[in-house]
Design a protein around this motif. Structure first.
Motif, mmCIF file in Angstrom:
data_model
loop_
_atom_site.group_PDB
_atom_site.id
_atom_site.type_symbol
_atom_site.label_atom_id
_atom_site.label_comp_id
_atom_site.label_asym_id
_atom_site.label_seq_id
_atom_site.Cartn_x
_atom_site.Cartn_y
_atom_site.Cartn_z
ATOM 1 N N LEU A 1 -4.355 -15.679 -2.198
ATOM 2 C CA LEU A 1 -4.400 -14.404 -2.907
ATOM 3 C C LEU A 1 -3.446 -13.412 -2.268
ATOM 4 O O LEU A 1 -3.227 -13.439 -1.050
ATOM 5 C CB LEU A 1 -5.822 -13.834 -2.877
ATOM 6 C CG LEU A 1 -6.882 -14.663 -3.597
ATOM 7 C CD1 LEU A 1 -8.270 -14.352 -3.041
ATOM 8 C CD2 LEU A 1 -6.843 -14.389 -5.096
ATOM 9 N N SER A 2 -2.894 -12.539 -3.074
ATOM 10 C CA SER A 2 -1.952 -11.544 -2.566
ATOM 11 C C SER A 2 -2.589 -10.666 -1.500
ATOM 12 O O SER A 2 -3.694 -10.138 -1.676
ATOM 13 C CB SER A 2 -1.447 -10.665 -3.715
ATOM 14 O OG SER A 2 -0.715 -9.558 -3.225
ATOM 15 N N GLY A 3 -1.856 -10.502 -0.384
ATOM 16 C CA GLY A 3 -2.338 -9.652 0.696
ATOM 17 C C GLY A 3 -2.230 -8.171 0.407
ATOM 18 O O GLY A 3 -2.617 -7.355 1.254
ATOM 19 N N SER A 4 -1.733 -7.802 -0.783
ATOM 20 C CA SER A 4 -1.648 -6.379 -1.121
ATOM 21 C C SER A 4 -3.029 -5.750 -1.269
ATOM 22 O O SER A 4 -3.199 -4.541 -1.070
ATOM 23 C CB SER A 4 -0.844 -6.180 -2.405
ATOM 24 O OG SER A 4 -1.469 -6.829 -3.500
ATOM 25 N N PHE A 5 -4.033 -6.603 -1.604
ATOM 26 C CA PHE A 5 -5.414 -6.101 -1.676
ATOM 27 C C PHE A 5 -6.351 -7.295 -1.570
ATOM 28 O O PHE A 5 -6.462 -8.094 -2.501
ATOM 29 C CB PHE A 5 -5.667 -5.337 -2.973
ATOM 30 C CG PHE A 5 -6.948 -4.534 -2.956
ATOM 31 C CD1 PHE A 5 -6.932 -3.198 -2.567
ATOM 32 C CD2 PHE A 5 -8.158 -5.105 -3.290
ATOM 33 C CE1 PHE A 5 -8.115 -2.454 -2.524
ATOM 34 C CE2 PHE A 5 -9.341 -4.381 -3.253
ATOM 35 C CZ PHE A 5 -9.312 -3.047 -2.870
ATOM 36 N N LEU A 6 -7.017 -7.419 -0.454
ATOM 37 C CA LEU A 6 -7.894 -8.561 -0.187
ATOM 38 C C LEU A 6 -9.252 -8.088 0.319
ATOM 39 O O LEU A 6 -9.324 -7.246 1.219
ATOM 40 C CB LEU A 6 -7.288 -9.452 0.894
ATOM 41 C CG LEU A 6 -6.321 -10.562 0.513
ATOM 42 C CD1 LEU A 6 -5.831 -11.251 1.782
ATOM 43 C CD2 LEU A 6 -6.973 -11.571 -0.414
ATOM 44 N N LEU A 7 -10.315 -8.639 -0.248
ATOM 45 C CA LEU A 7 -11.649 -8.476 0.325
ATOM 46 C C LEU A 7 -11.945 -9.733 1.127
ATOM 47 O O LEU A 7 -11.837 -10.848 0.613
ATOM 48 C CB LEU A 7 -12.705 -8.287 -0.764
ATOM 49 C CG LEU A 7 -14.159 -8.263 -0.269
ATOM 50 C CD1 LEU A 7 -14.421 -7.042 0.593
ATOM 51 C CD2 LEU A 7 -15.136 -8.312 -1.448
ATOM 52 N N LEU A 8 -12.314 -9.565 2.402
ATOM 53 C CA LEU A 8 -12.493 -10.693 3.305
ATOM 54 C C LEU A 8 -13.882 -10.707 3.914
ATOM 55 O O LEU A 8 -14.398 -9.665 4.340
ATOM 56 C CB LEU A 8 -11.456 -10.620 4.428
ATOM 57 C CG LEU A 8 -10.002 -10.724 3.959
ATOM 58 C CD1 LEU A 8 -9.091 -9.937 4.890
ATOM 59 C CD2 LEU A 8 -9.571 -12.172 3.889
ATOM 60 N N ARG A 9 -14.470 -11.886 3.950
ATOM 61 C CA ARG A 9 -15.722 -12.070 4.670
ATOM 62 C C ARG A 9 -15.398 -12.002 6.165
ATOM 63 O O ARG A 9 -14.589 -12.788 6.667
ATOM 64 C CB ARG A 9 -16.354 -13.411 4.298
ATOM 65 C CG ARG A 9 -17.755 -13.625 4.860
ATOM 66 C CD ARG A 9 -18.249 -15.038 4.538
ATOM 67 N NE ARG A 9 -18.331 -15.266 3.116
ATOM 68 C CZ ARG A 9 -19.386 -15.010 2.353
ATOM 69 N NH1 ARG A 9 -20.478 -14.480 2.905
ATOM 70 N NH2 ARG A 9 -19.378 -15.264 1.052
ATOM 71 N N ARG A 10 -15.996 -11.083 6.884
ATOM 72 C CA ARG A 10 -15.648 -10.891 8.302
ATOM 73 C C ARG A 10 -15.846 -12.189 9.098
ATOM 74 O O ARG A 10 -15.038 -12.527 9.975
ATOM 75 C CB ARG A 10 -16.514 -9.767 8.872
ATOM 76 C CG ARG A 10 -16.222 -9.378 10.336
ATOM 77 C CD ARG A 10 -14.964 -8.550 10.421
ATOM 78 N NE ARG A 10 -14.731 -7.975 11.744
ATOM 79 C CZ ARG A 10 -15.172 -6.775 12.149
ATOM 80 N NH1 ARG A 10 -15.912 -6.022 11.341
ATOM 81 N NH2 ARG A 10 -14.868 -6.320 13.338
ATOM 82 N N GLU A 11 -16.890 -12.904 8.787
ATOM 83 C CA GLU A 11 -17.175 -14.160 9.482
ATOM 84 C C GLU A 11 -16.042 -15.167 9.290
ATOM 85 O O GLU A 11 -15.631 -15.844 10.231
ATOM 86 C CB GLU A 11 -18.489 -14.730 8.948
ATOM 87 C CG GLU A 11 -18.876 -16.090 9.479
ATOM 88 C CD GLU A 11 -20.114 -16.624 8.776
ATOM 89 O OE1 GLU A 11 -19.967 -17.475 7.884
ATOM 90 O OE2 GLU A 11 -21.222 -16.168 9.106
ATOM 91 N N ALA A 12 -15.521 -15.247 8.063
ATOM 92 C CA ALA A 12 -14.424 -16.175 7.772
ATOM 93 C C ALA A 12 -13.132 -15.711 8.442
ATOM 94 O O ALA A 12 -12.366 -16.512 8.994
ATOM 95 C CB ALA A 12 -14.224 -16.290 6.264
ATOM 96 N N TRP A 13 -12.873 -14.417 8.380
ATOM 97 C CA TRP A 13 -11.691 -13.832 9.010
ATOM 98 C C TRP A 13 -11.651 -14.161 10.505
ATOM 99 O O TRP A 13 -10.615 -14.569 11.038
ATOM 100 C CB TRP A 13 -11.722 -12.325 8.786
ATOM 101 C CG TRP A 13 -10.734 -11.509 9.549
ATOM 102 C CD1 TRP A 13 -10.924 -10.925 10.775
ATOM 103 C CD2 TRP A 13 -9.399 -11.174 9.151
ATOM 104 N NE1 TRP A 13 -9.798 -10.244 11.151
ATOM 105 C CE2 TRP A 13 -8.845 -10.378 10.178
ATOM 106 C CE3 TRP A 13 -8.628 -11.450 8.026
ATOM 107 C CZ2 TRP A 13 -7.557 -9.870 10.119
ATOM 108 C CZ3 TRP A 13 -7.335 -10.944 7.966
ATOM 109 C CH2 TRP A 13 -6.808 -10.158 8.994
#
Length: 285
Positions: free
Chosen positions: A171-183
């Motif tokens: 997915l484009s890094g211009s706007f990403l929602l990330l699960r902190r655990e996965a990050w």
């Protein structure tokens, strides 16, 4: 769910106000907001329009987008179990964040989620794409500029016009929602990318760790478009080329893939030369 937001800026005072204003009108606002500013001179925050207090981390050494994003996420409190990483030239719609988080609750394995990204003219940007395999890399690298409708470029761009939520390669890094655990499981962005392909690399590594990348077209955001790259176009072409080569080398290492990497490298070099020539011609016209 606690939500943190990190926005990475570079000489972005002219667009940051619009982003913060759109965020203030959102039906859901982040619990914490961090600006990581890579500009020589510290970004100016608007006096009005911010949804809350904003923390600014100034990095005049400009370590790159991925490194700055990592710094910003690390500055968030541990209670932020979801994180948005984005550009400042984004305008979020009223329900963008809420719709993404609703999908996150329904997809327990989602490591990253991204909205449909629209350009200023309303056209849809291909923000959900396939991971560039060897065949796609060769076809897109060799033909993507001279024959945009070739089947490899189409495969790379994926079915981003789909109206349903679906898994995608990245997915484009211009706007990403990330699960902190996965990050944290993948240690965030690979900081060896200065710009470009850090989002491709992230999507690949999330999948390698058993997470999915989820495209949520019911959520939308407007990308005002590369404001920090317009004045440095030729430098950005070089950065894109180097990052593309790095990703292919990282995903397909070793002597067995050396001939294929060489072919892709040739295609990417031709692509860069063609785009440089077009830019030079436009500057003369």
């Amino acid at each position: 769910m606690s939500l943190g937001l990190v926005v990475v800026t570079y000489r972005s005072s002219d667009v940051l106000a619009g982003f913060l204003d759109s965020l203030a009108r959102s039906s859901l606002t982040p619990d914490e907001l961090v600006v990581v500013d890579n500009s020589p001179t510290k970004v100016s925050l608007p006096k009005k329009g911010s949804p809350q207090a904003v923390s600014v981390i100034h990095r005049p050494d400009n370590p790159g987008y991925g490194t700055a994003a990592n710094v910003g996420v690390a500055a968030l409190s541990d209670s932020c179990d979801w994180v948005v990483v984005c550009n400042p030239d984004i305008l979020v719609e009223k329900d963008t964040l809420q719709l993404l988080l609703d999908e996150a609750r329904s997809h327990q394995n989602a490591g990253s989620l991204g909205p449909a990204i629209r350009n200023e003219d309303g056209s849809l940007y291909p923000s959900a794409r396939a991971l560039p395999s060897l065949s796609i890399g060769i076809g897109h690298g060799l033909l993507g500029v001279v024959w945009p409708g070739n089947p490899w470029t189409k495969a790379y761009r994926g079915d981003y016009e789909s109206s349903s939520t679906r898994e995608t390669g990245w997915l484009s890094g211009s706007f990403l929602l990330l699960r902190r655990e996965a990050w944290e499981a993948v240690s965030g962005f690979d900081e060896k990318y200065f710009m470009f392909f850090e989002d491709v690399d992230l999507g690949w590594r999330l999948q390698e760790h058993g997470y999915t990348n989820l495209y949520v077209p019911s959520a939308t955001a407007i990308h005002e478009g590369g404001h920090s790259t317009k004045s440095n176009y030729t430098l950005m072409l070089t950065a894109h080329h180097e990052s593309a080569v790095r990703f292919i080398t990282k995903r397909y290492p070793g002597p067995l893939f050396a001939p294929v990497r060489a072919i892709i490298g040739i295609g990417l070099t031709l692509r860069e030369k063609i785009l440089r020539g077009r830019a030079l011609q436009l500057s003369r016209d």
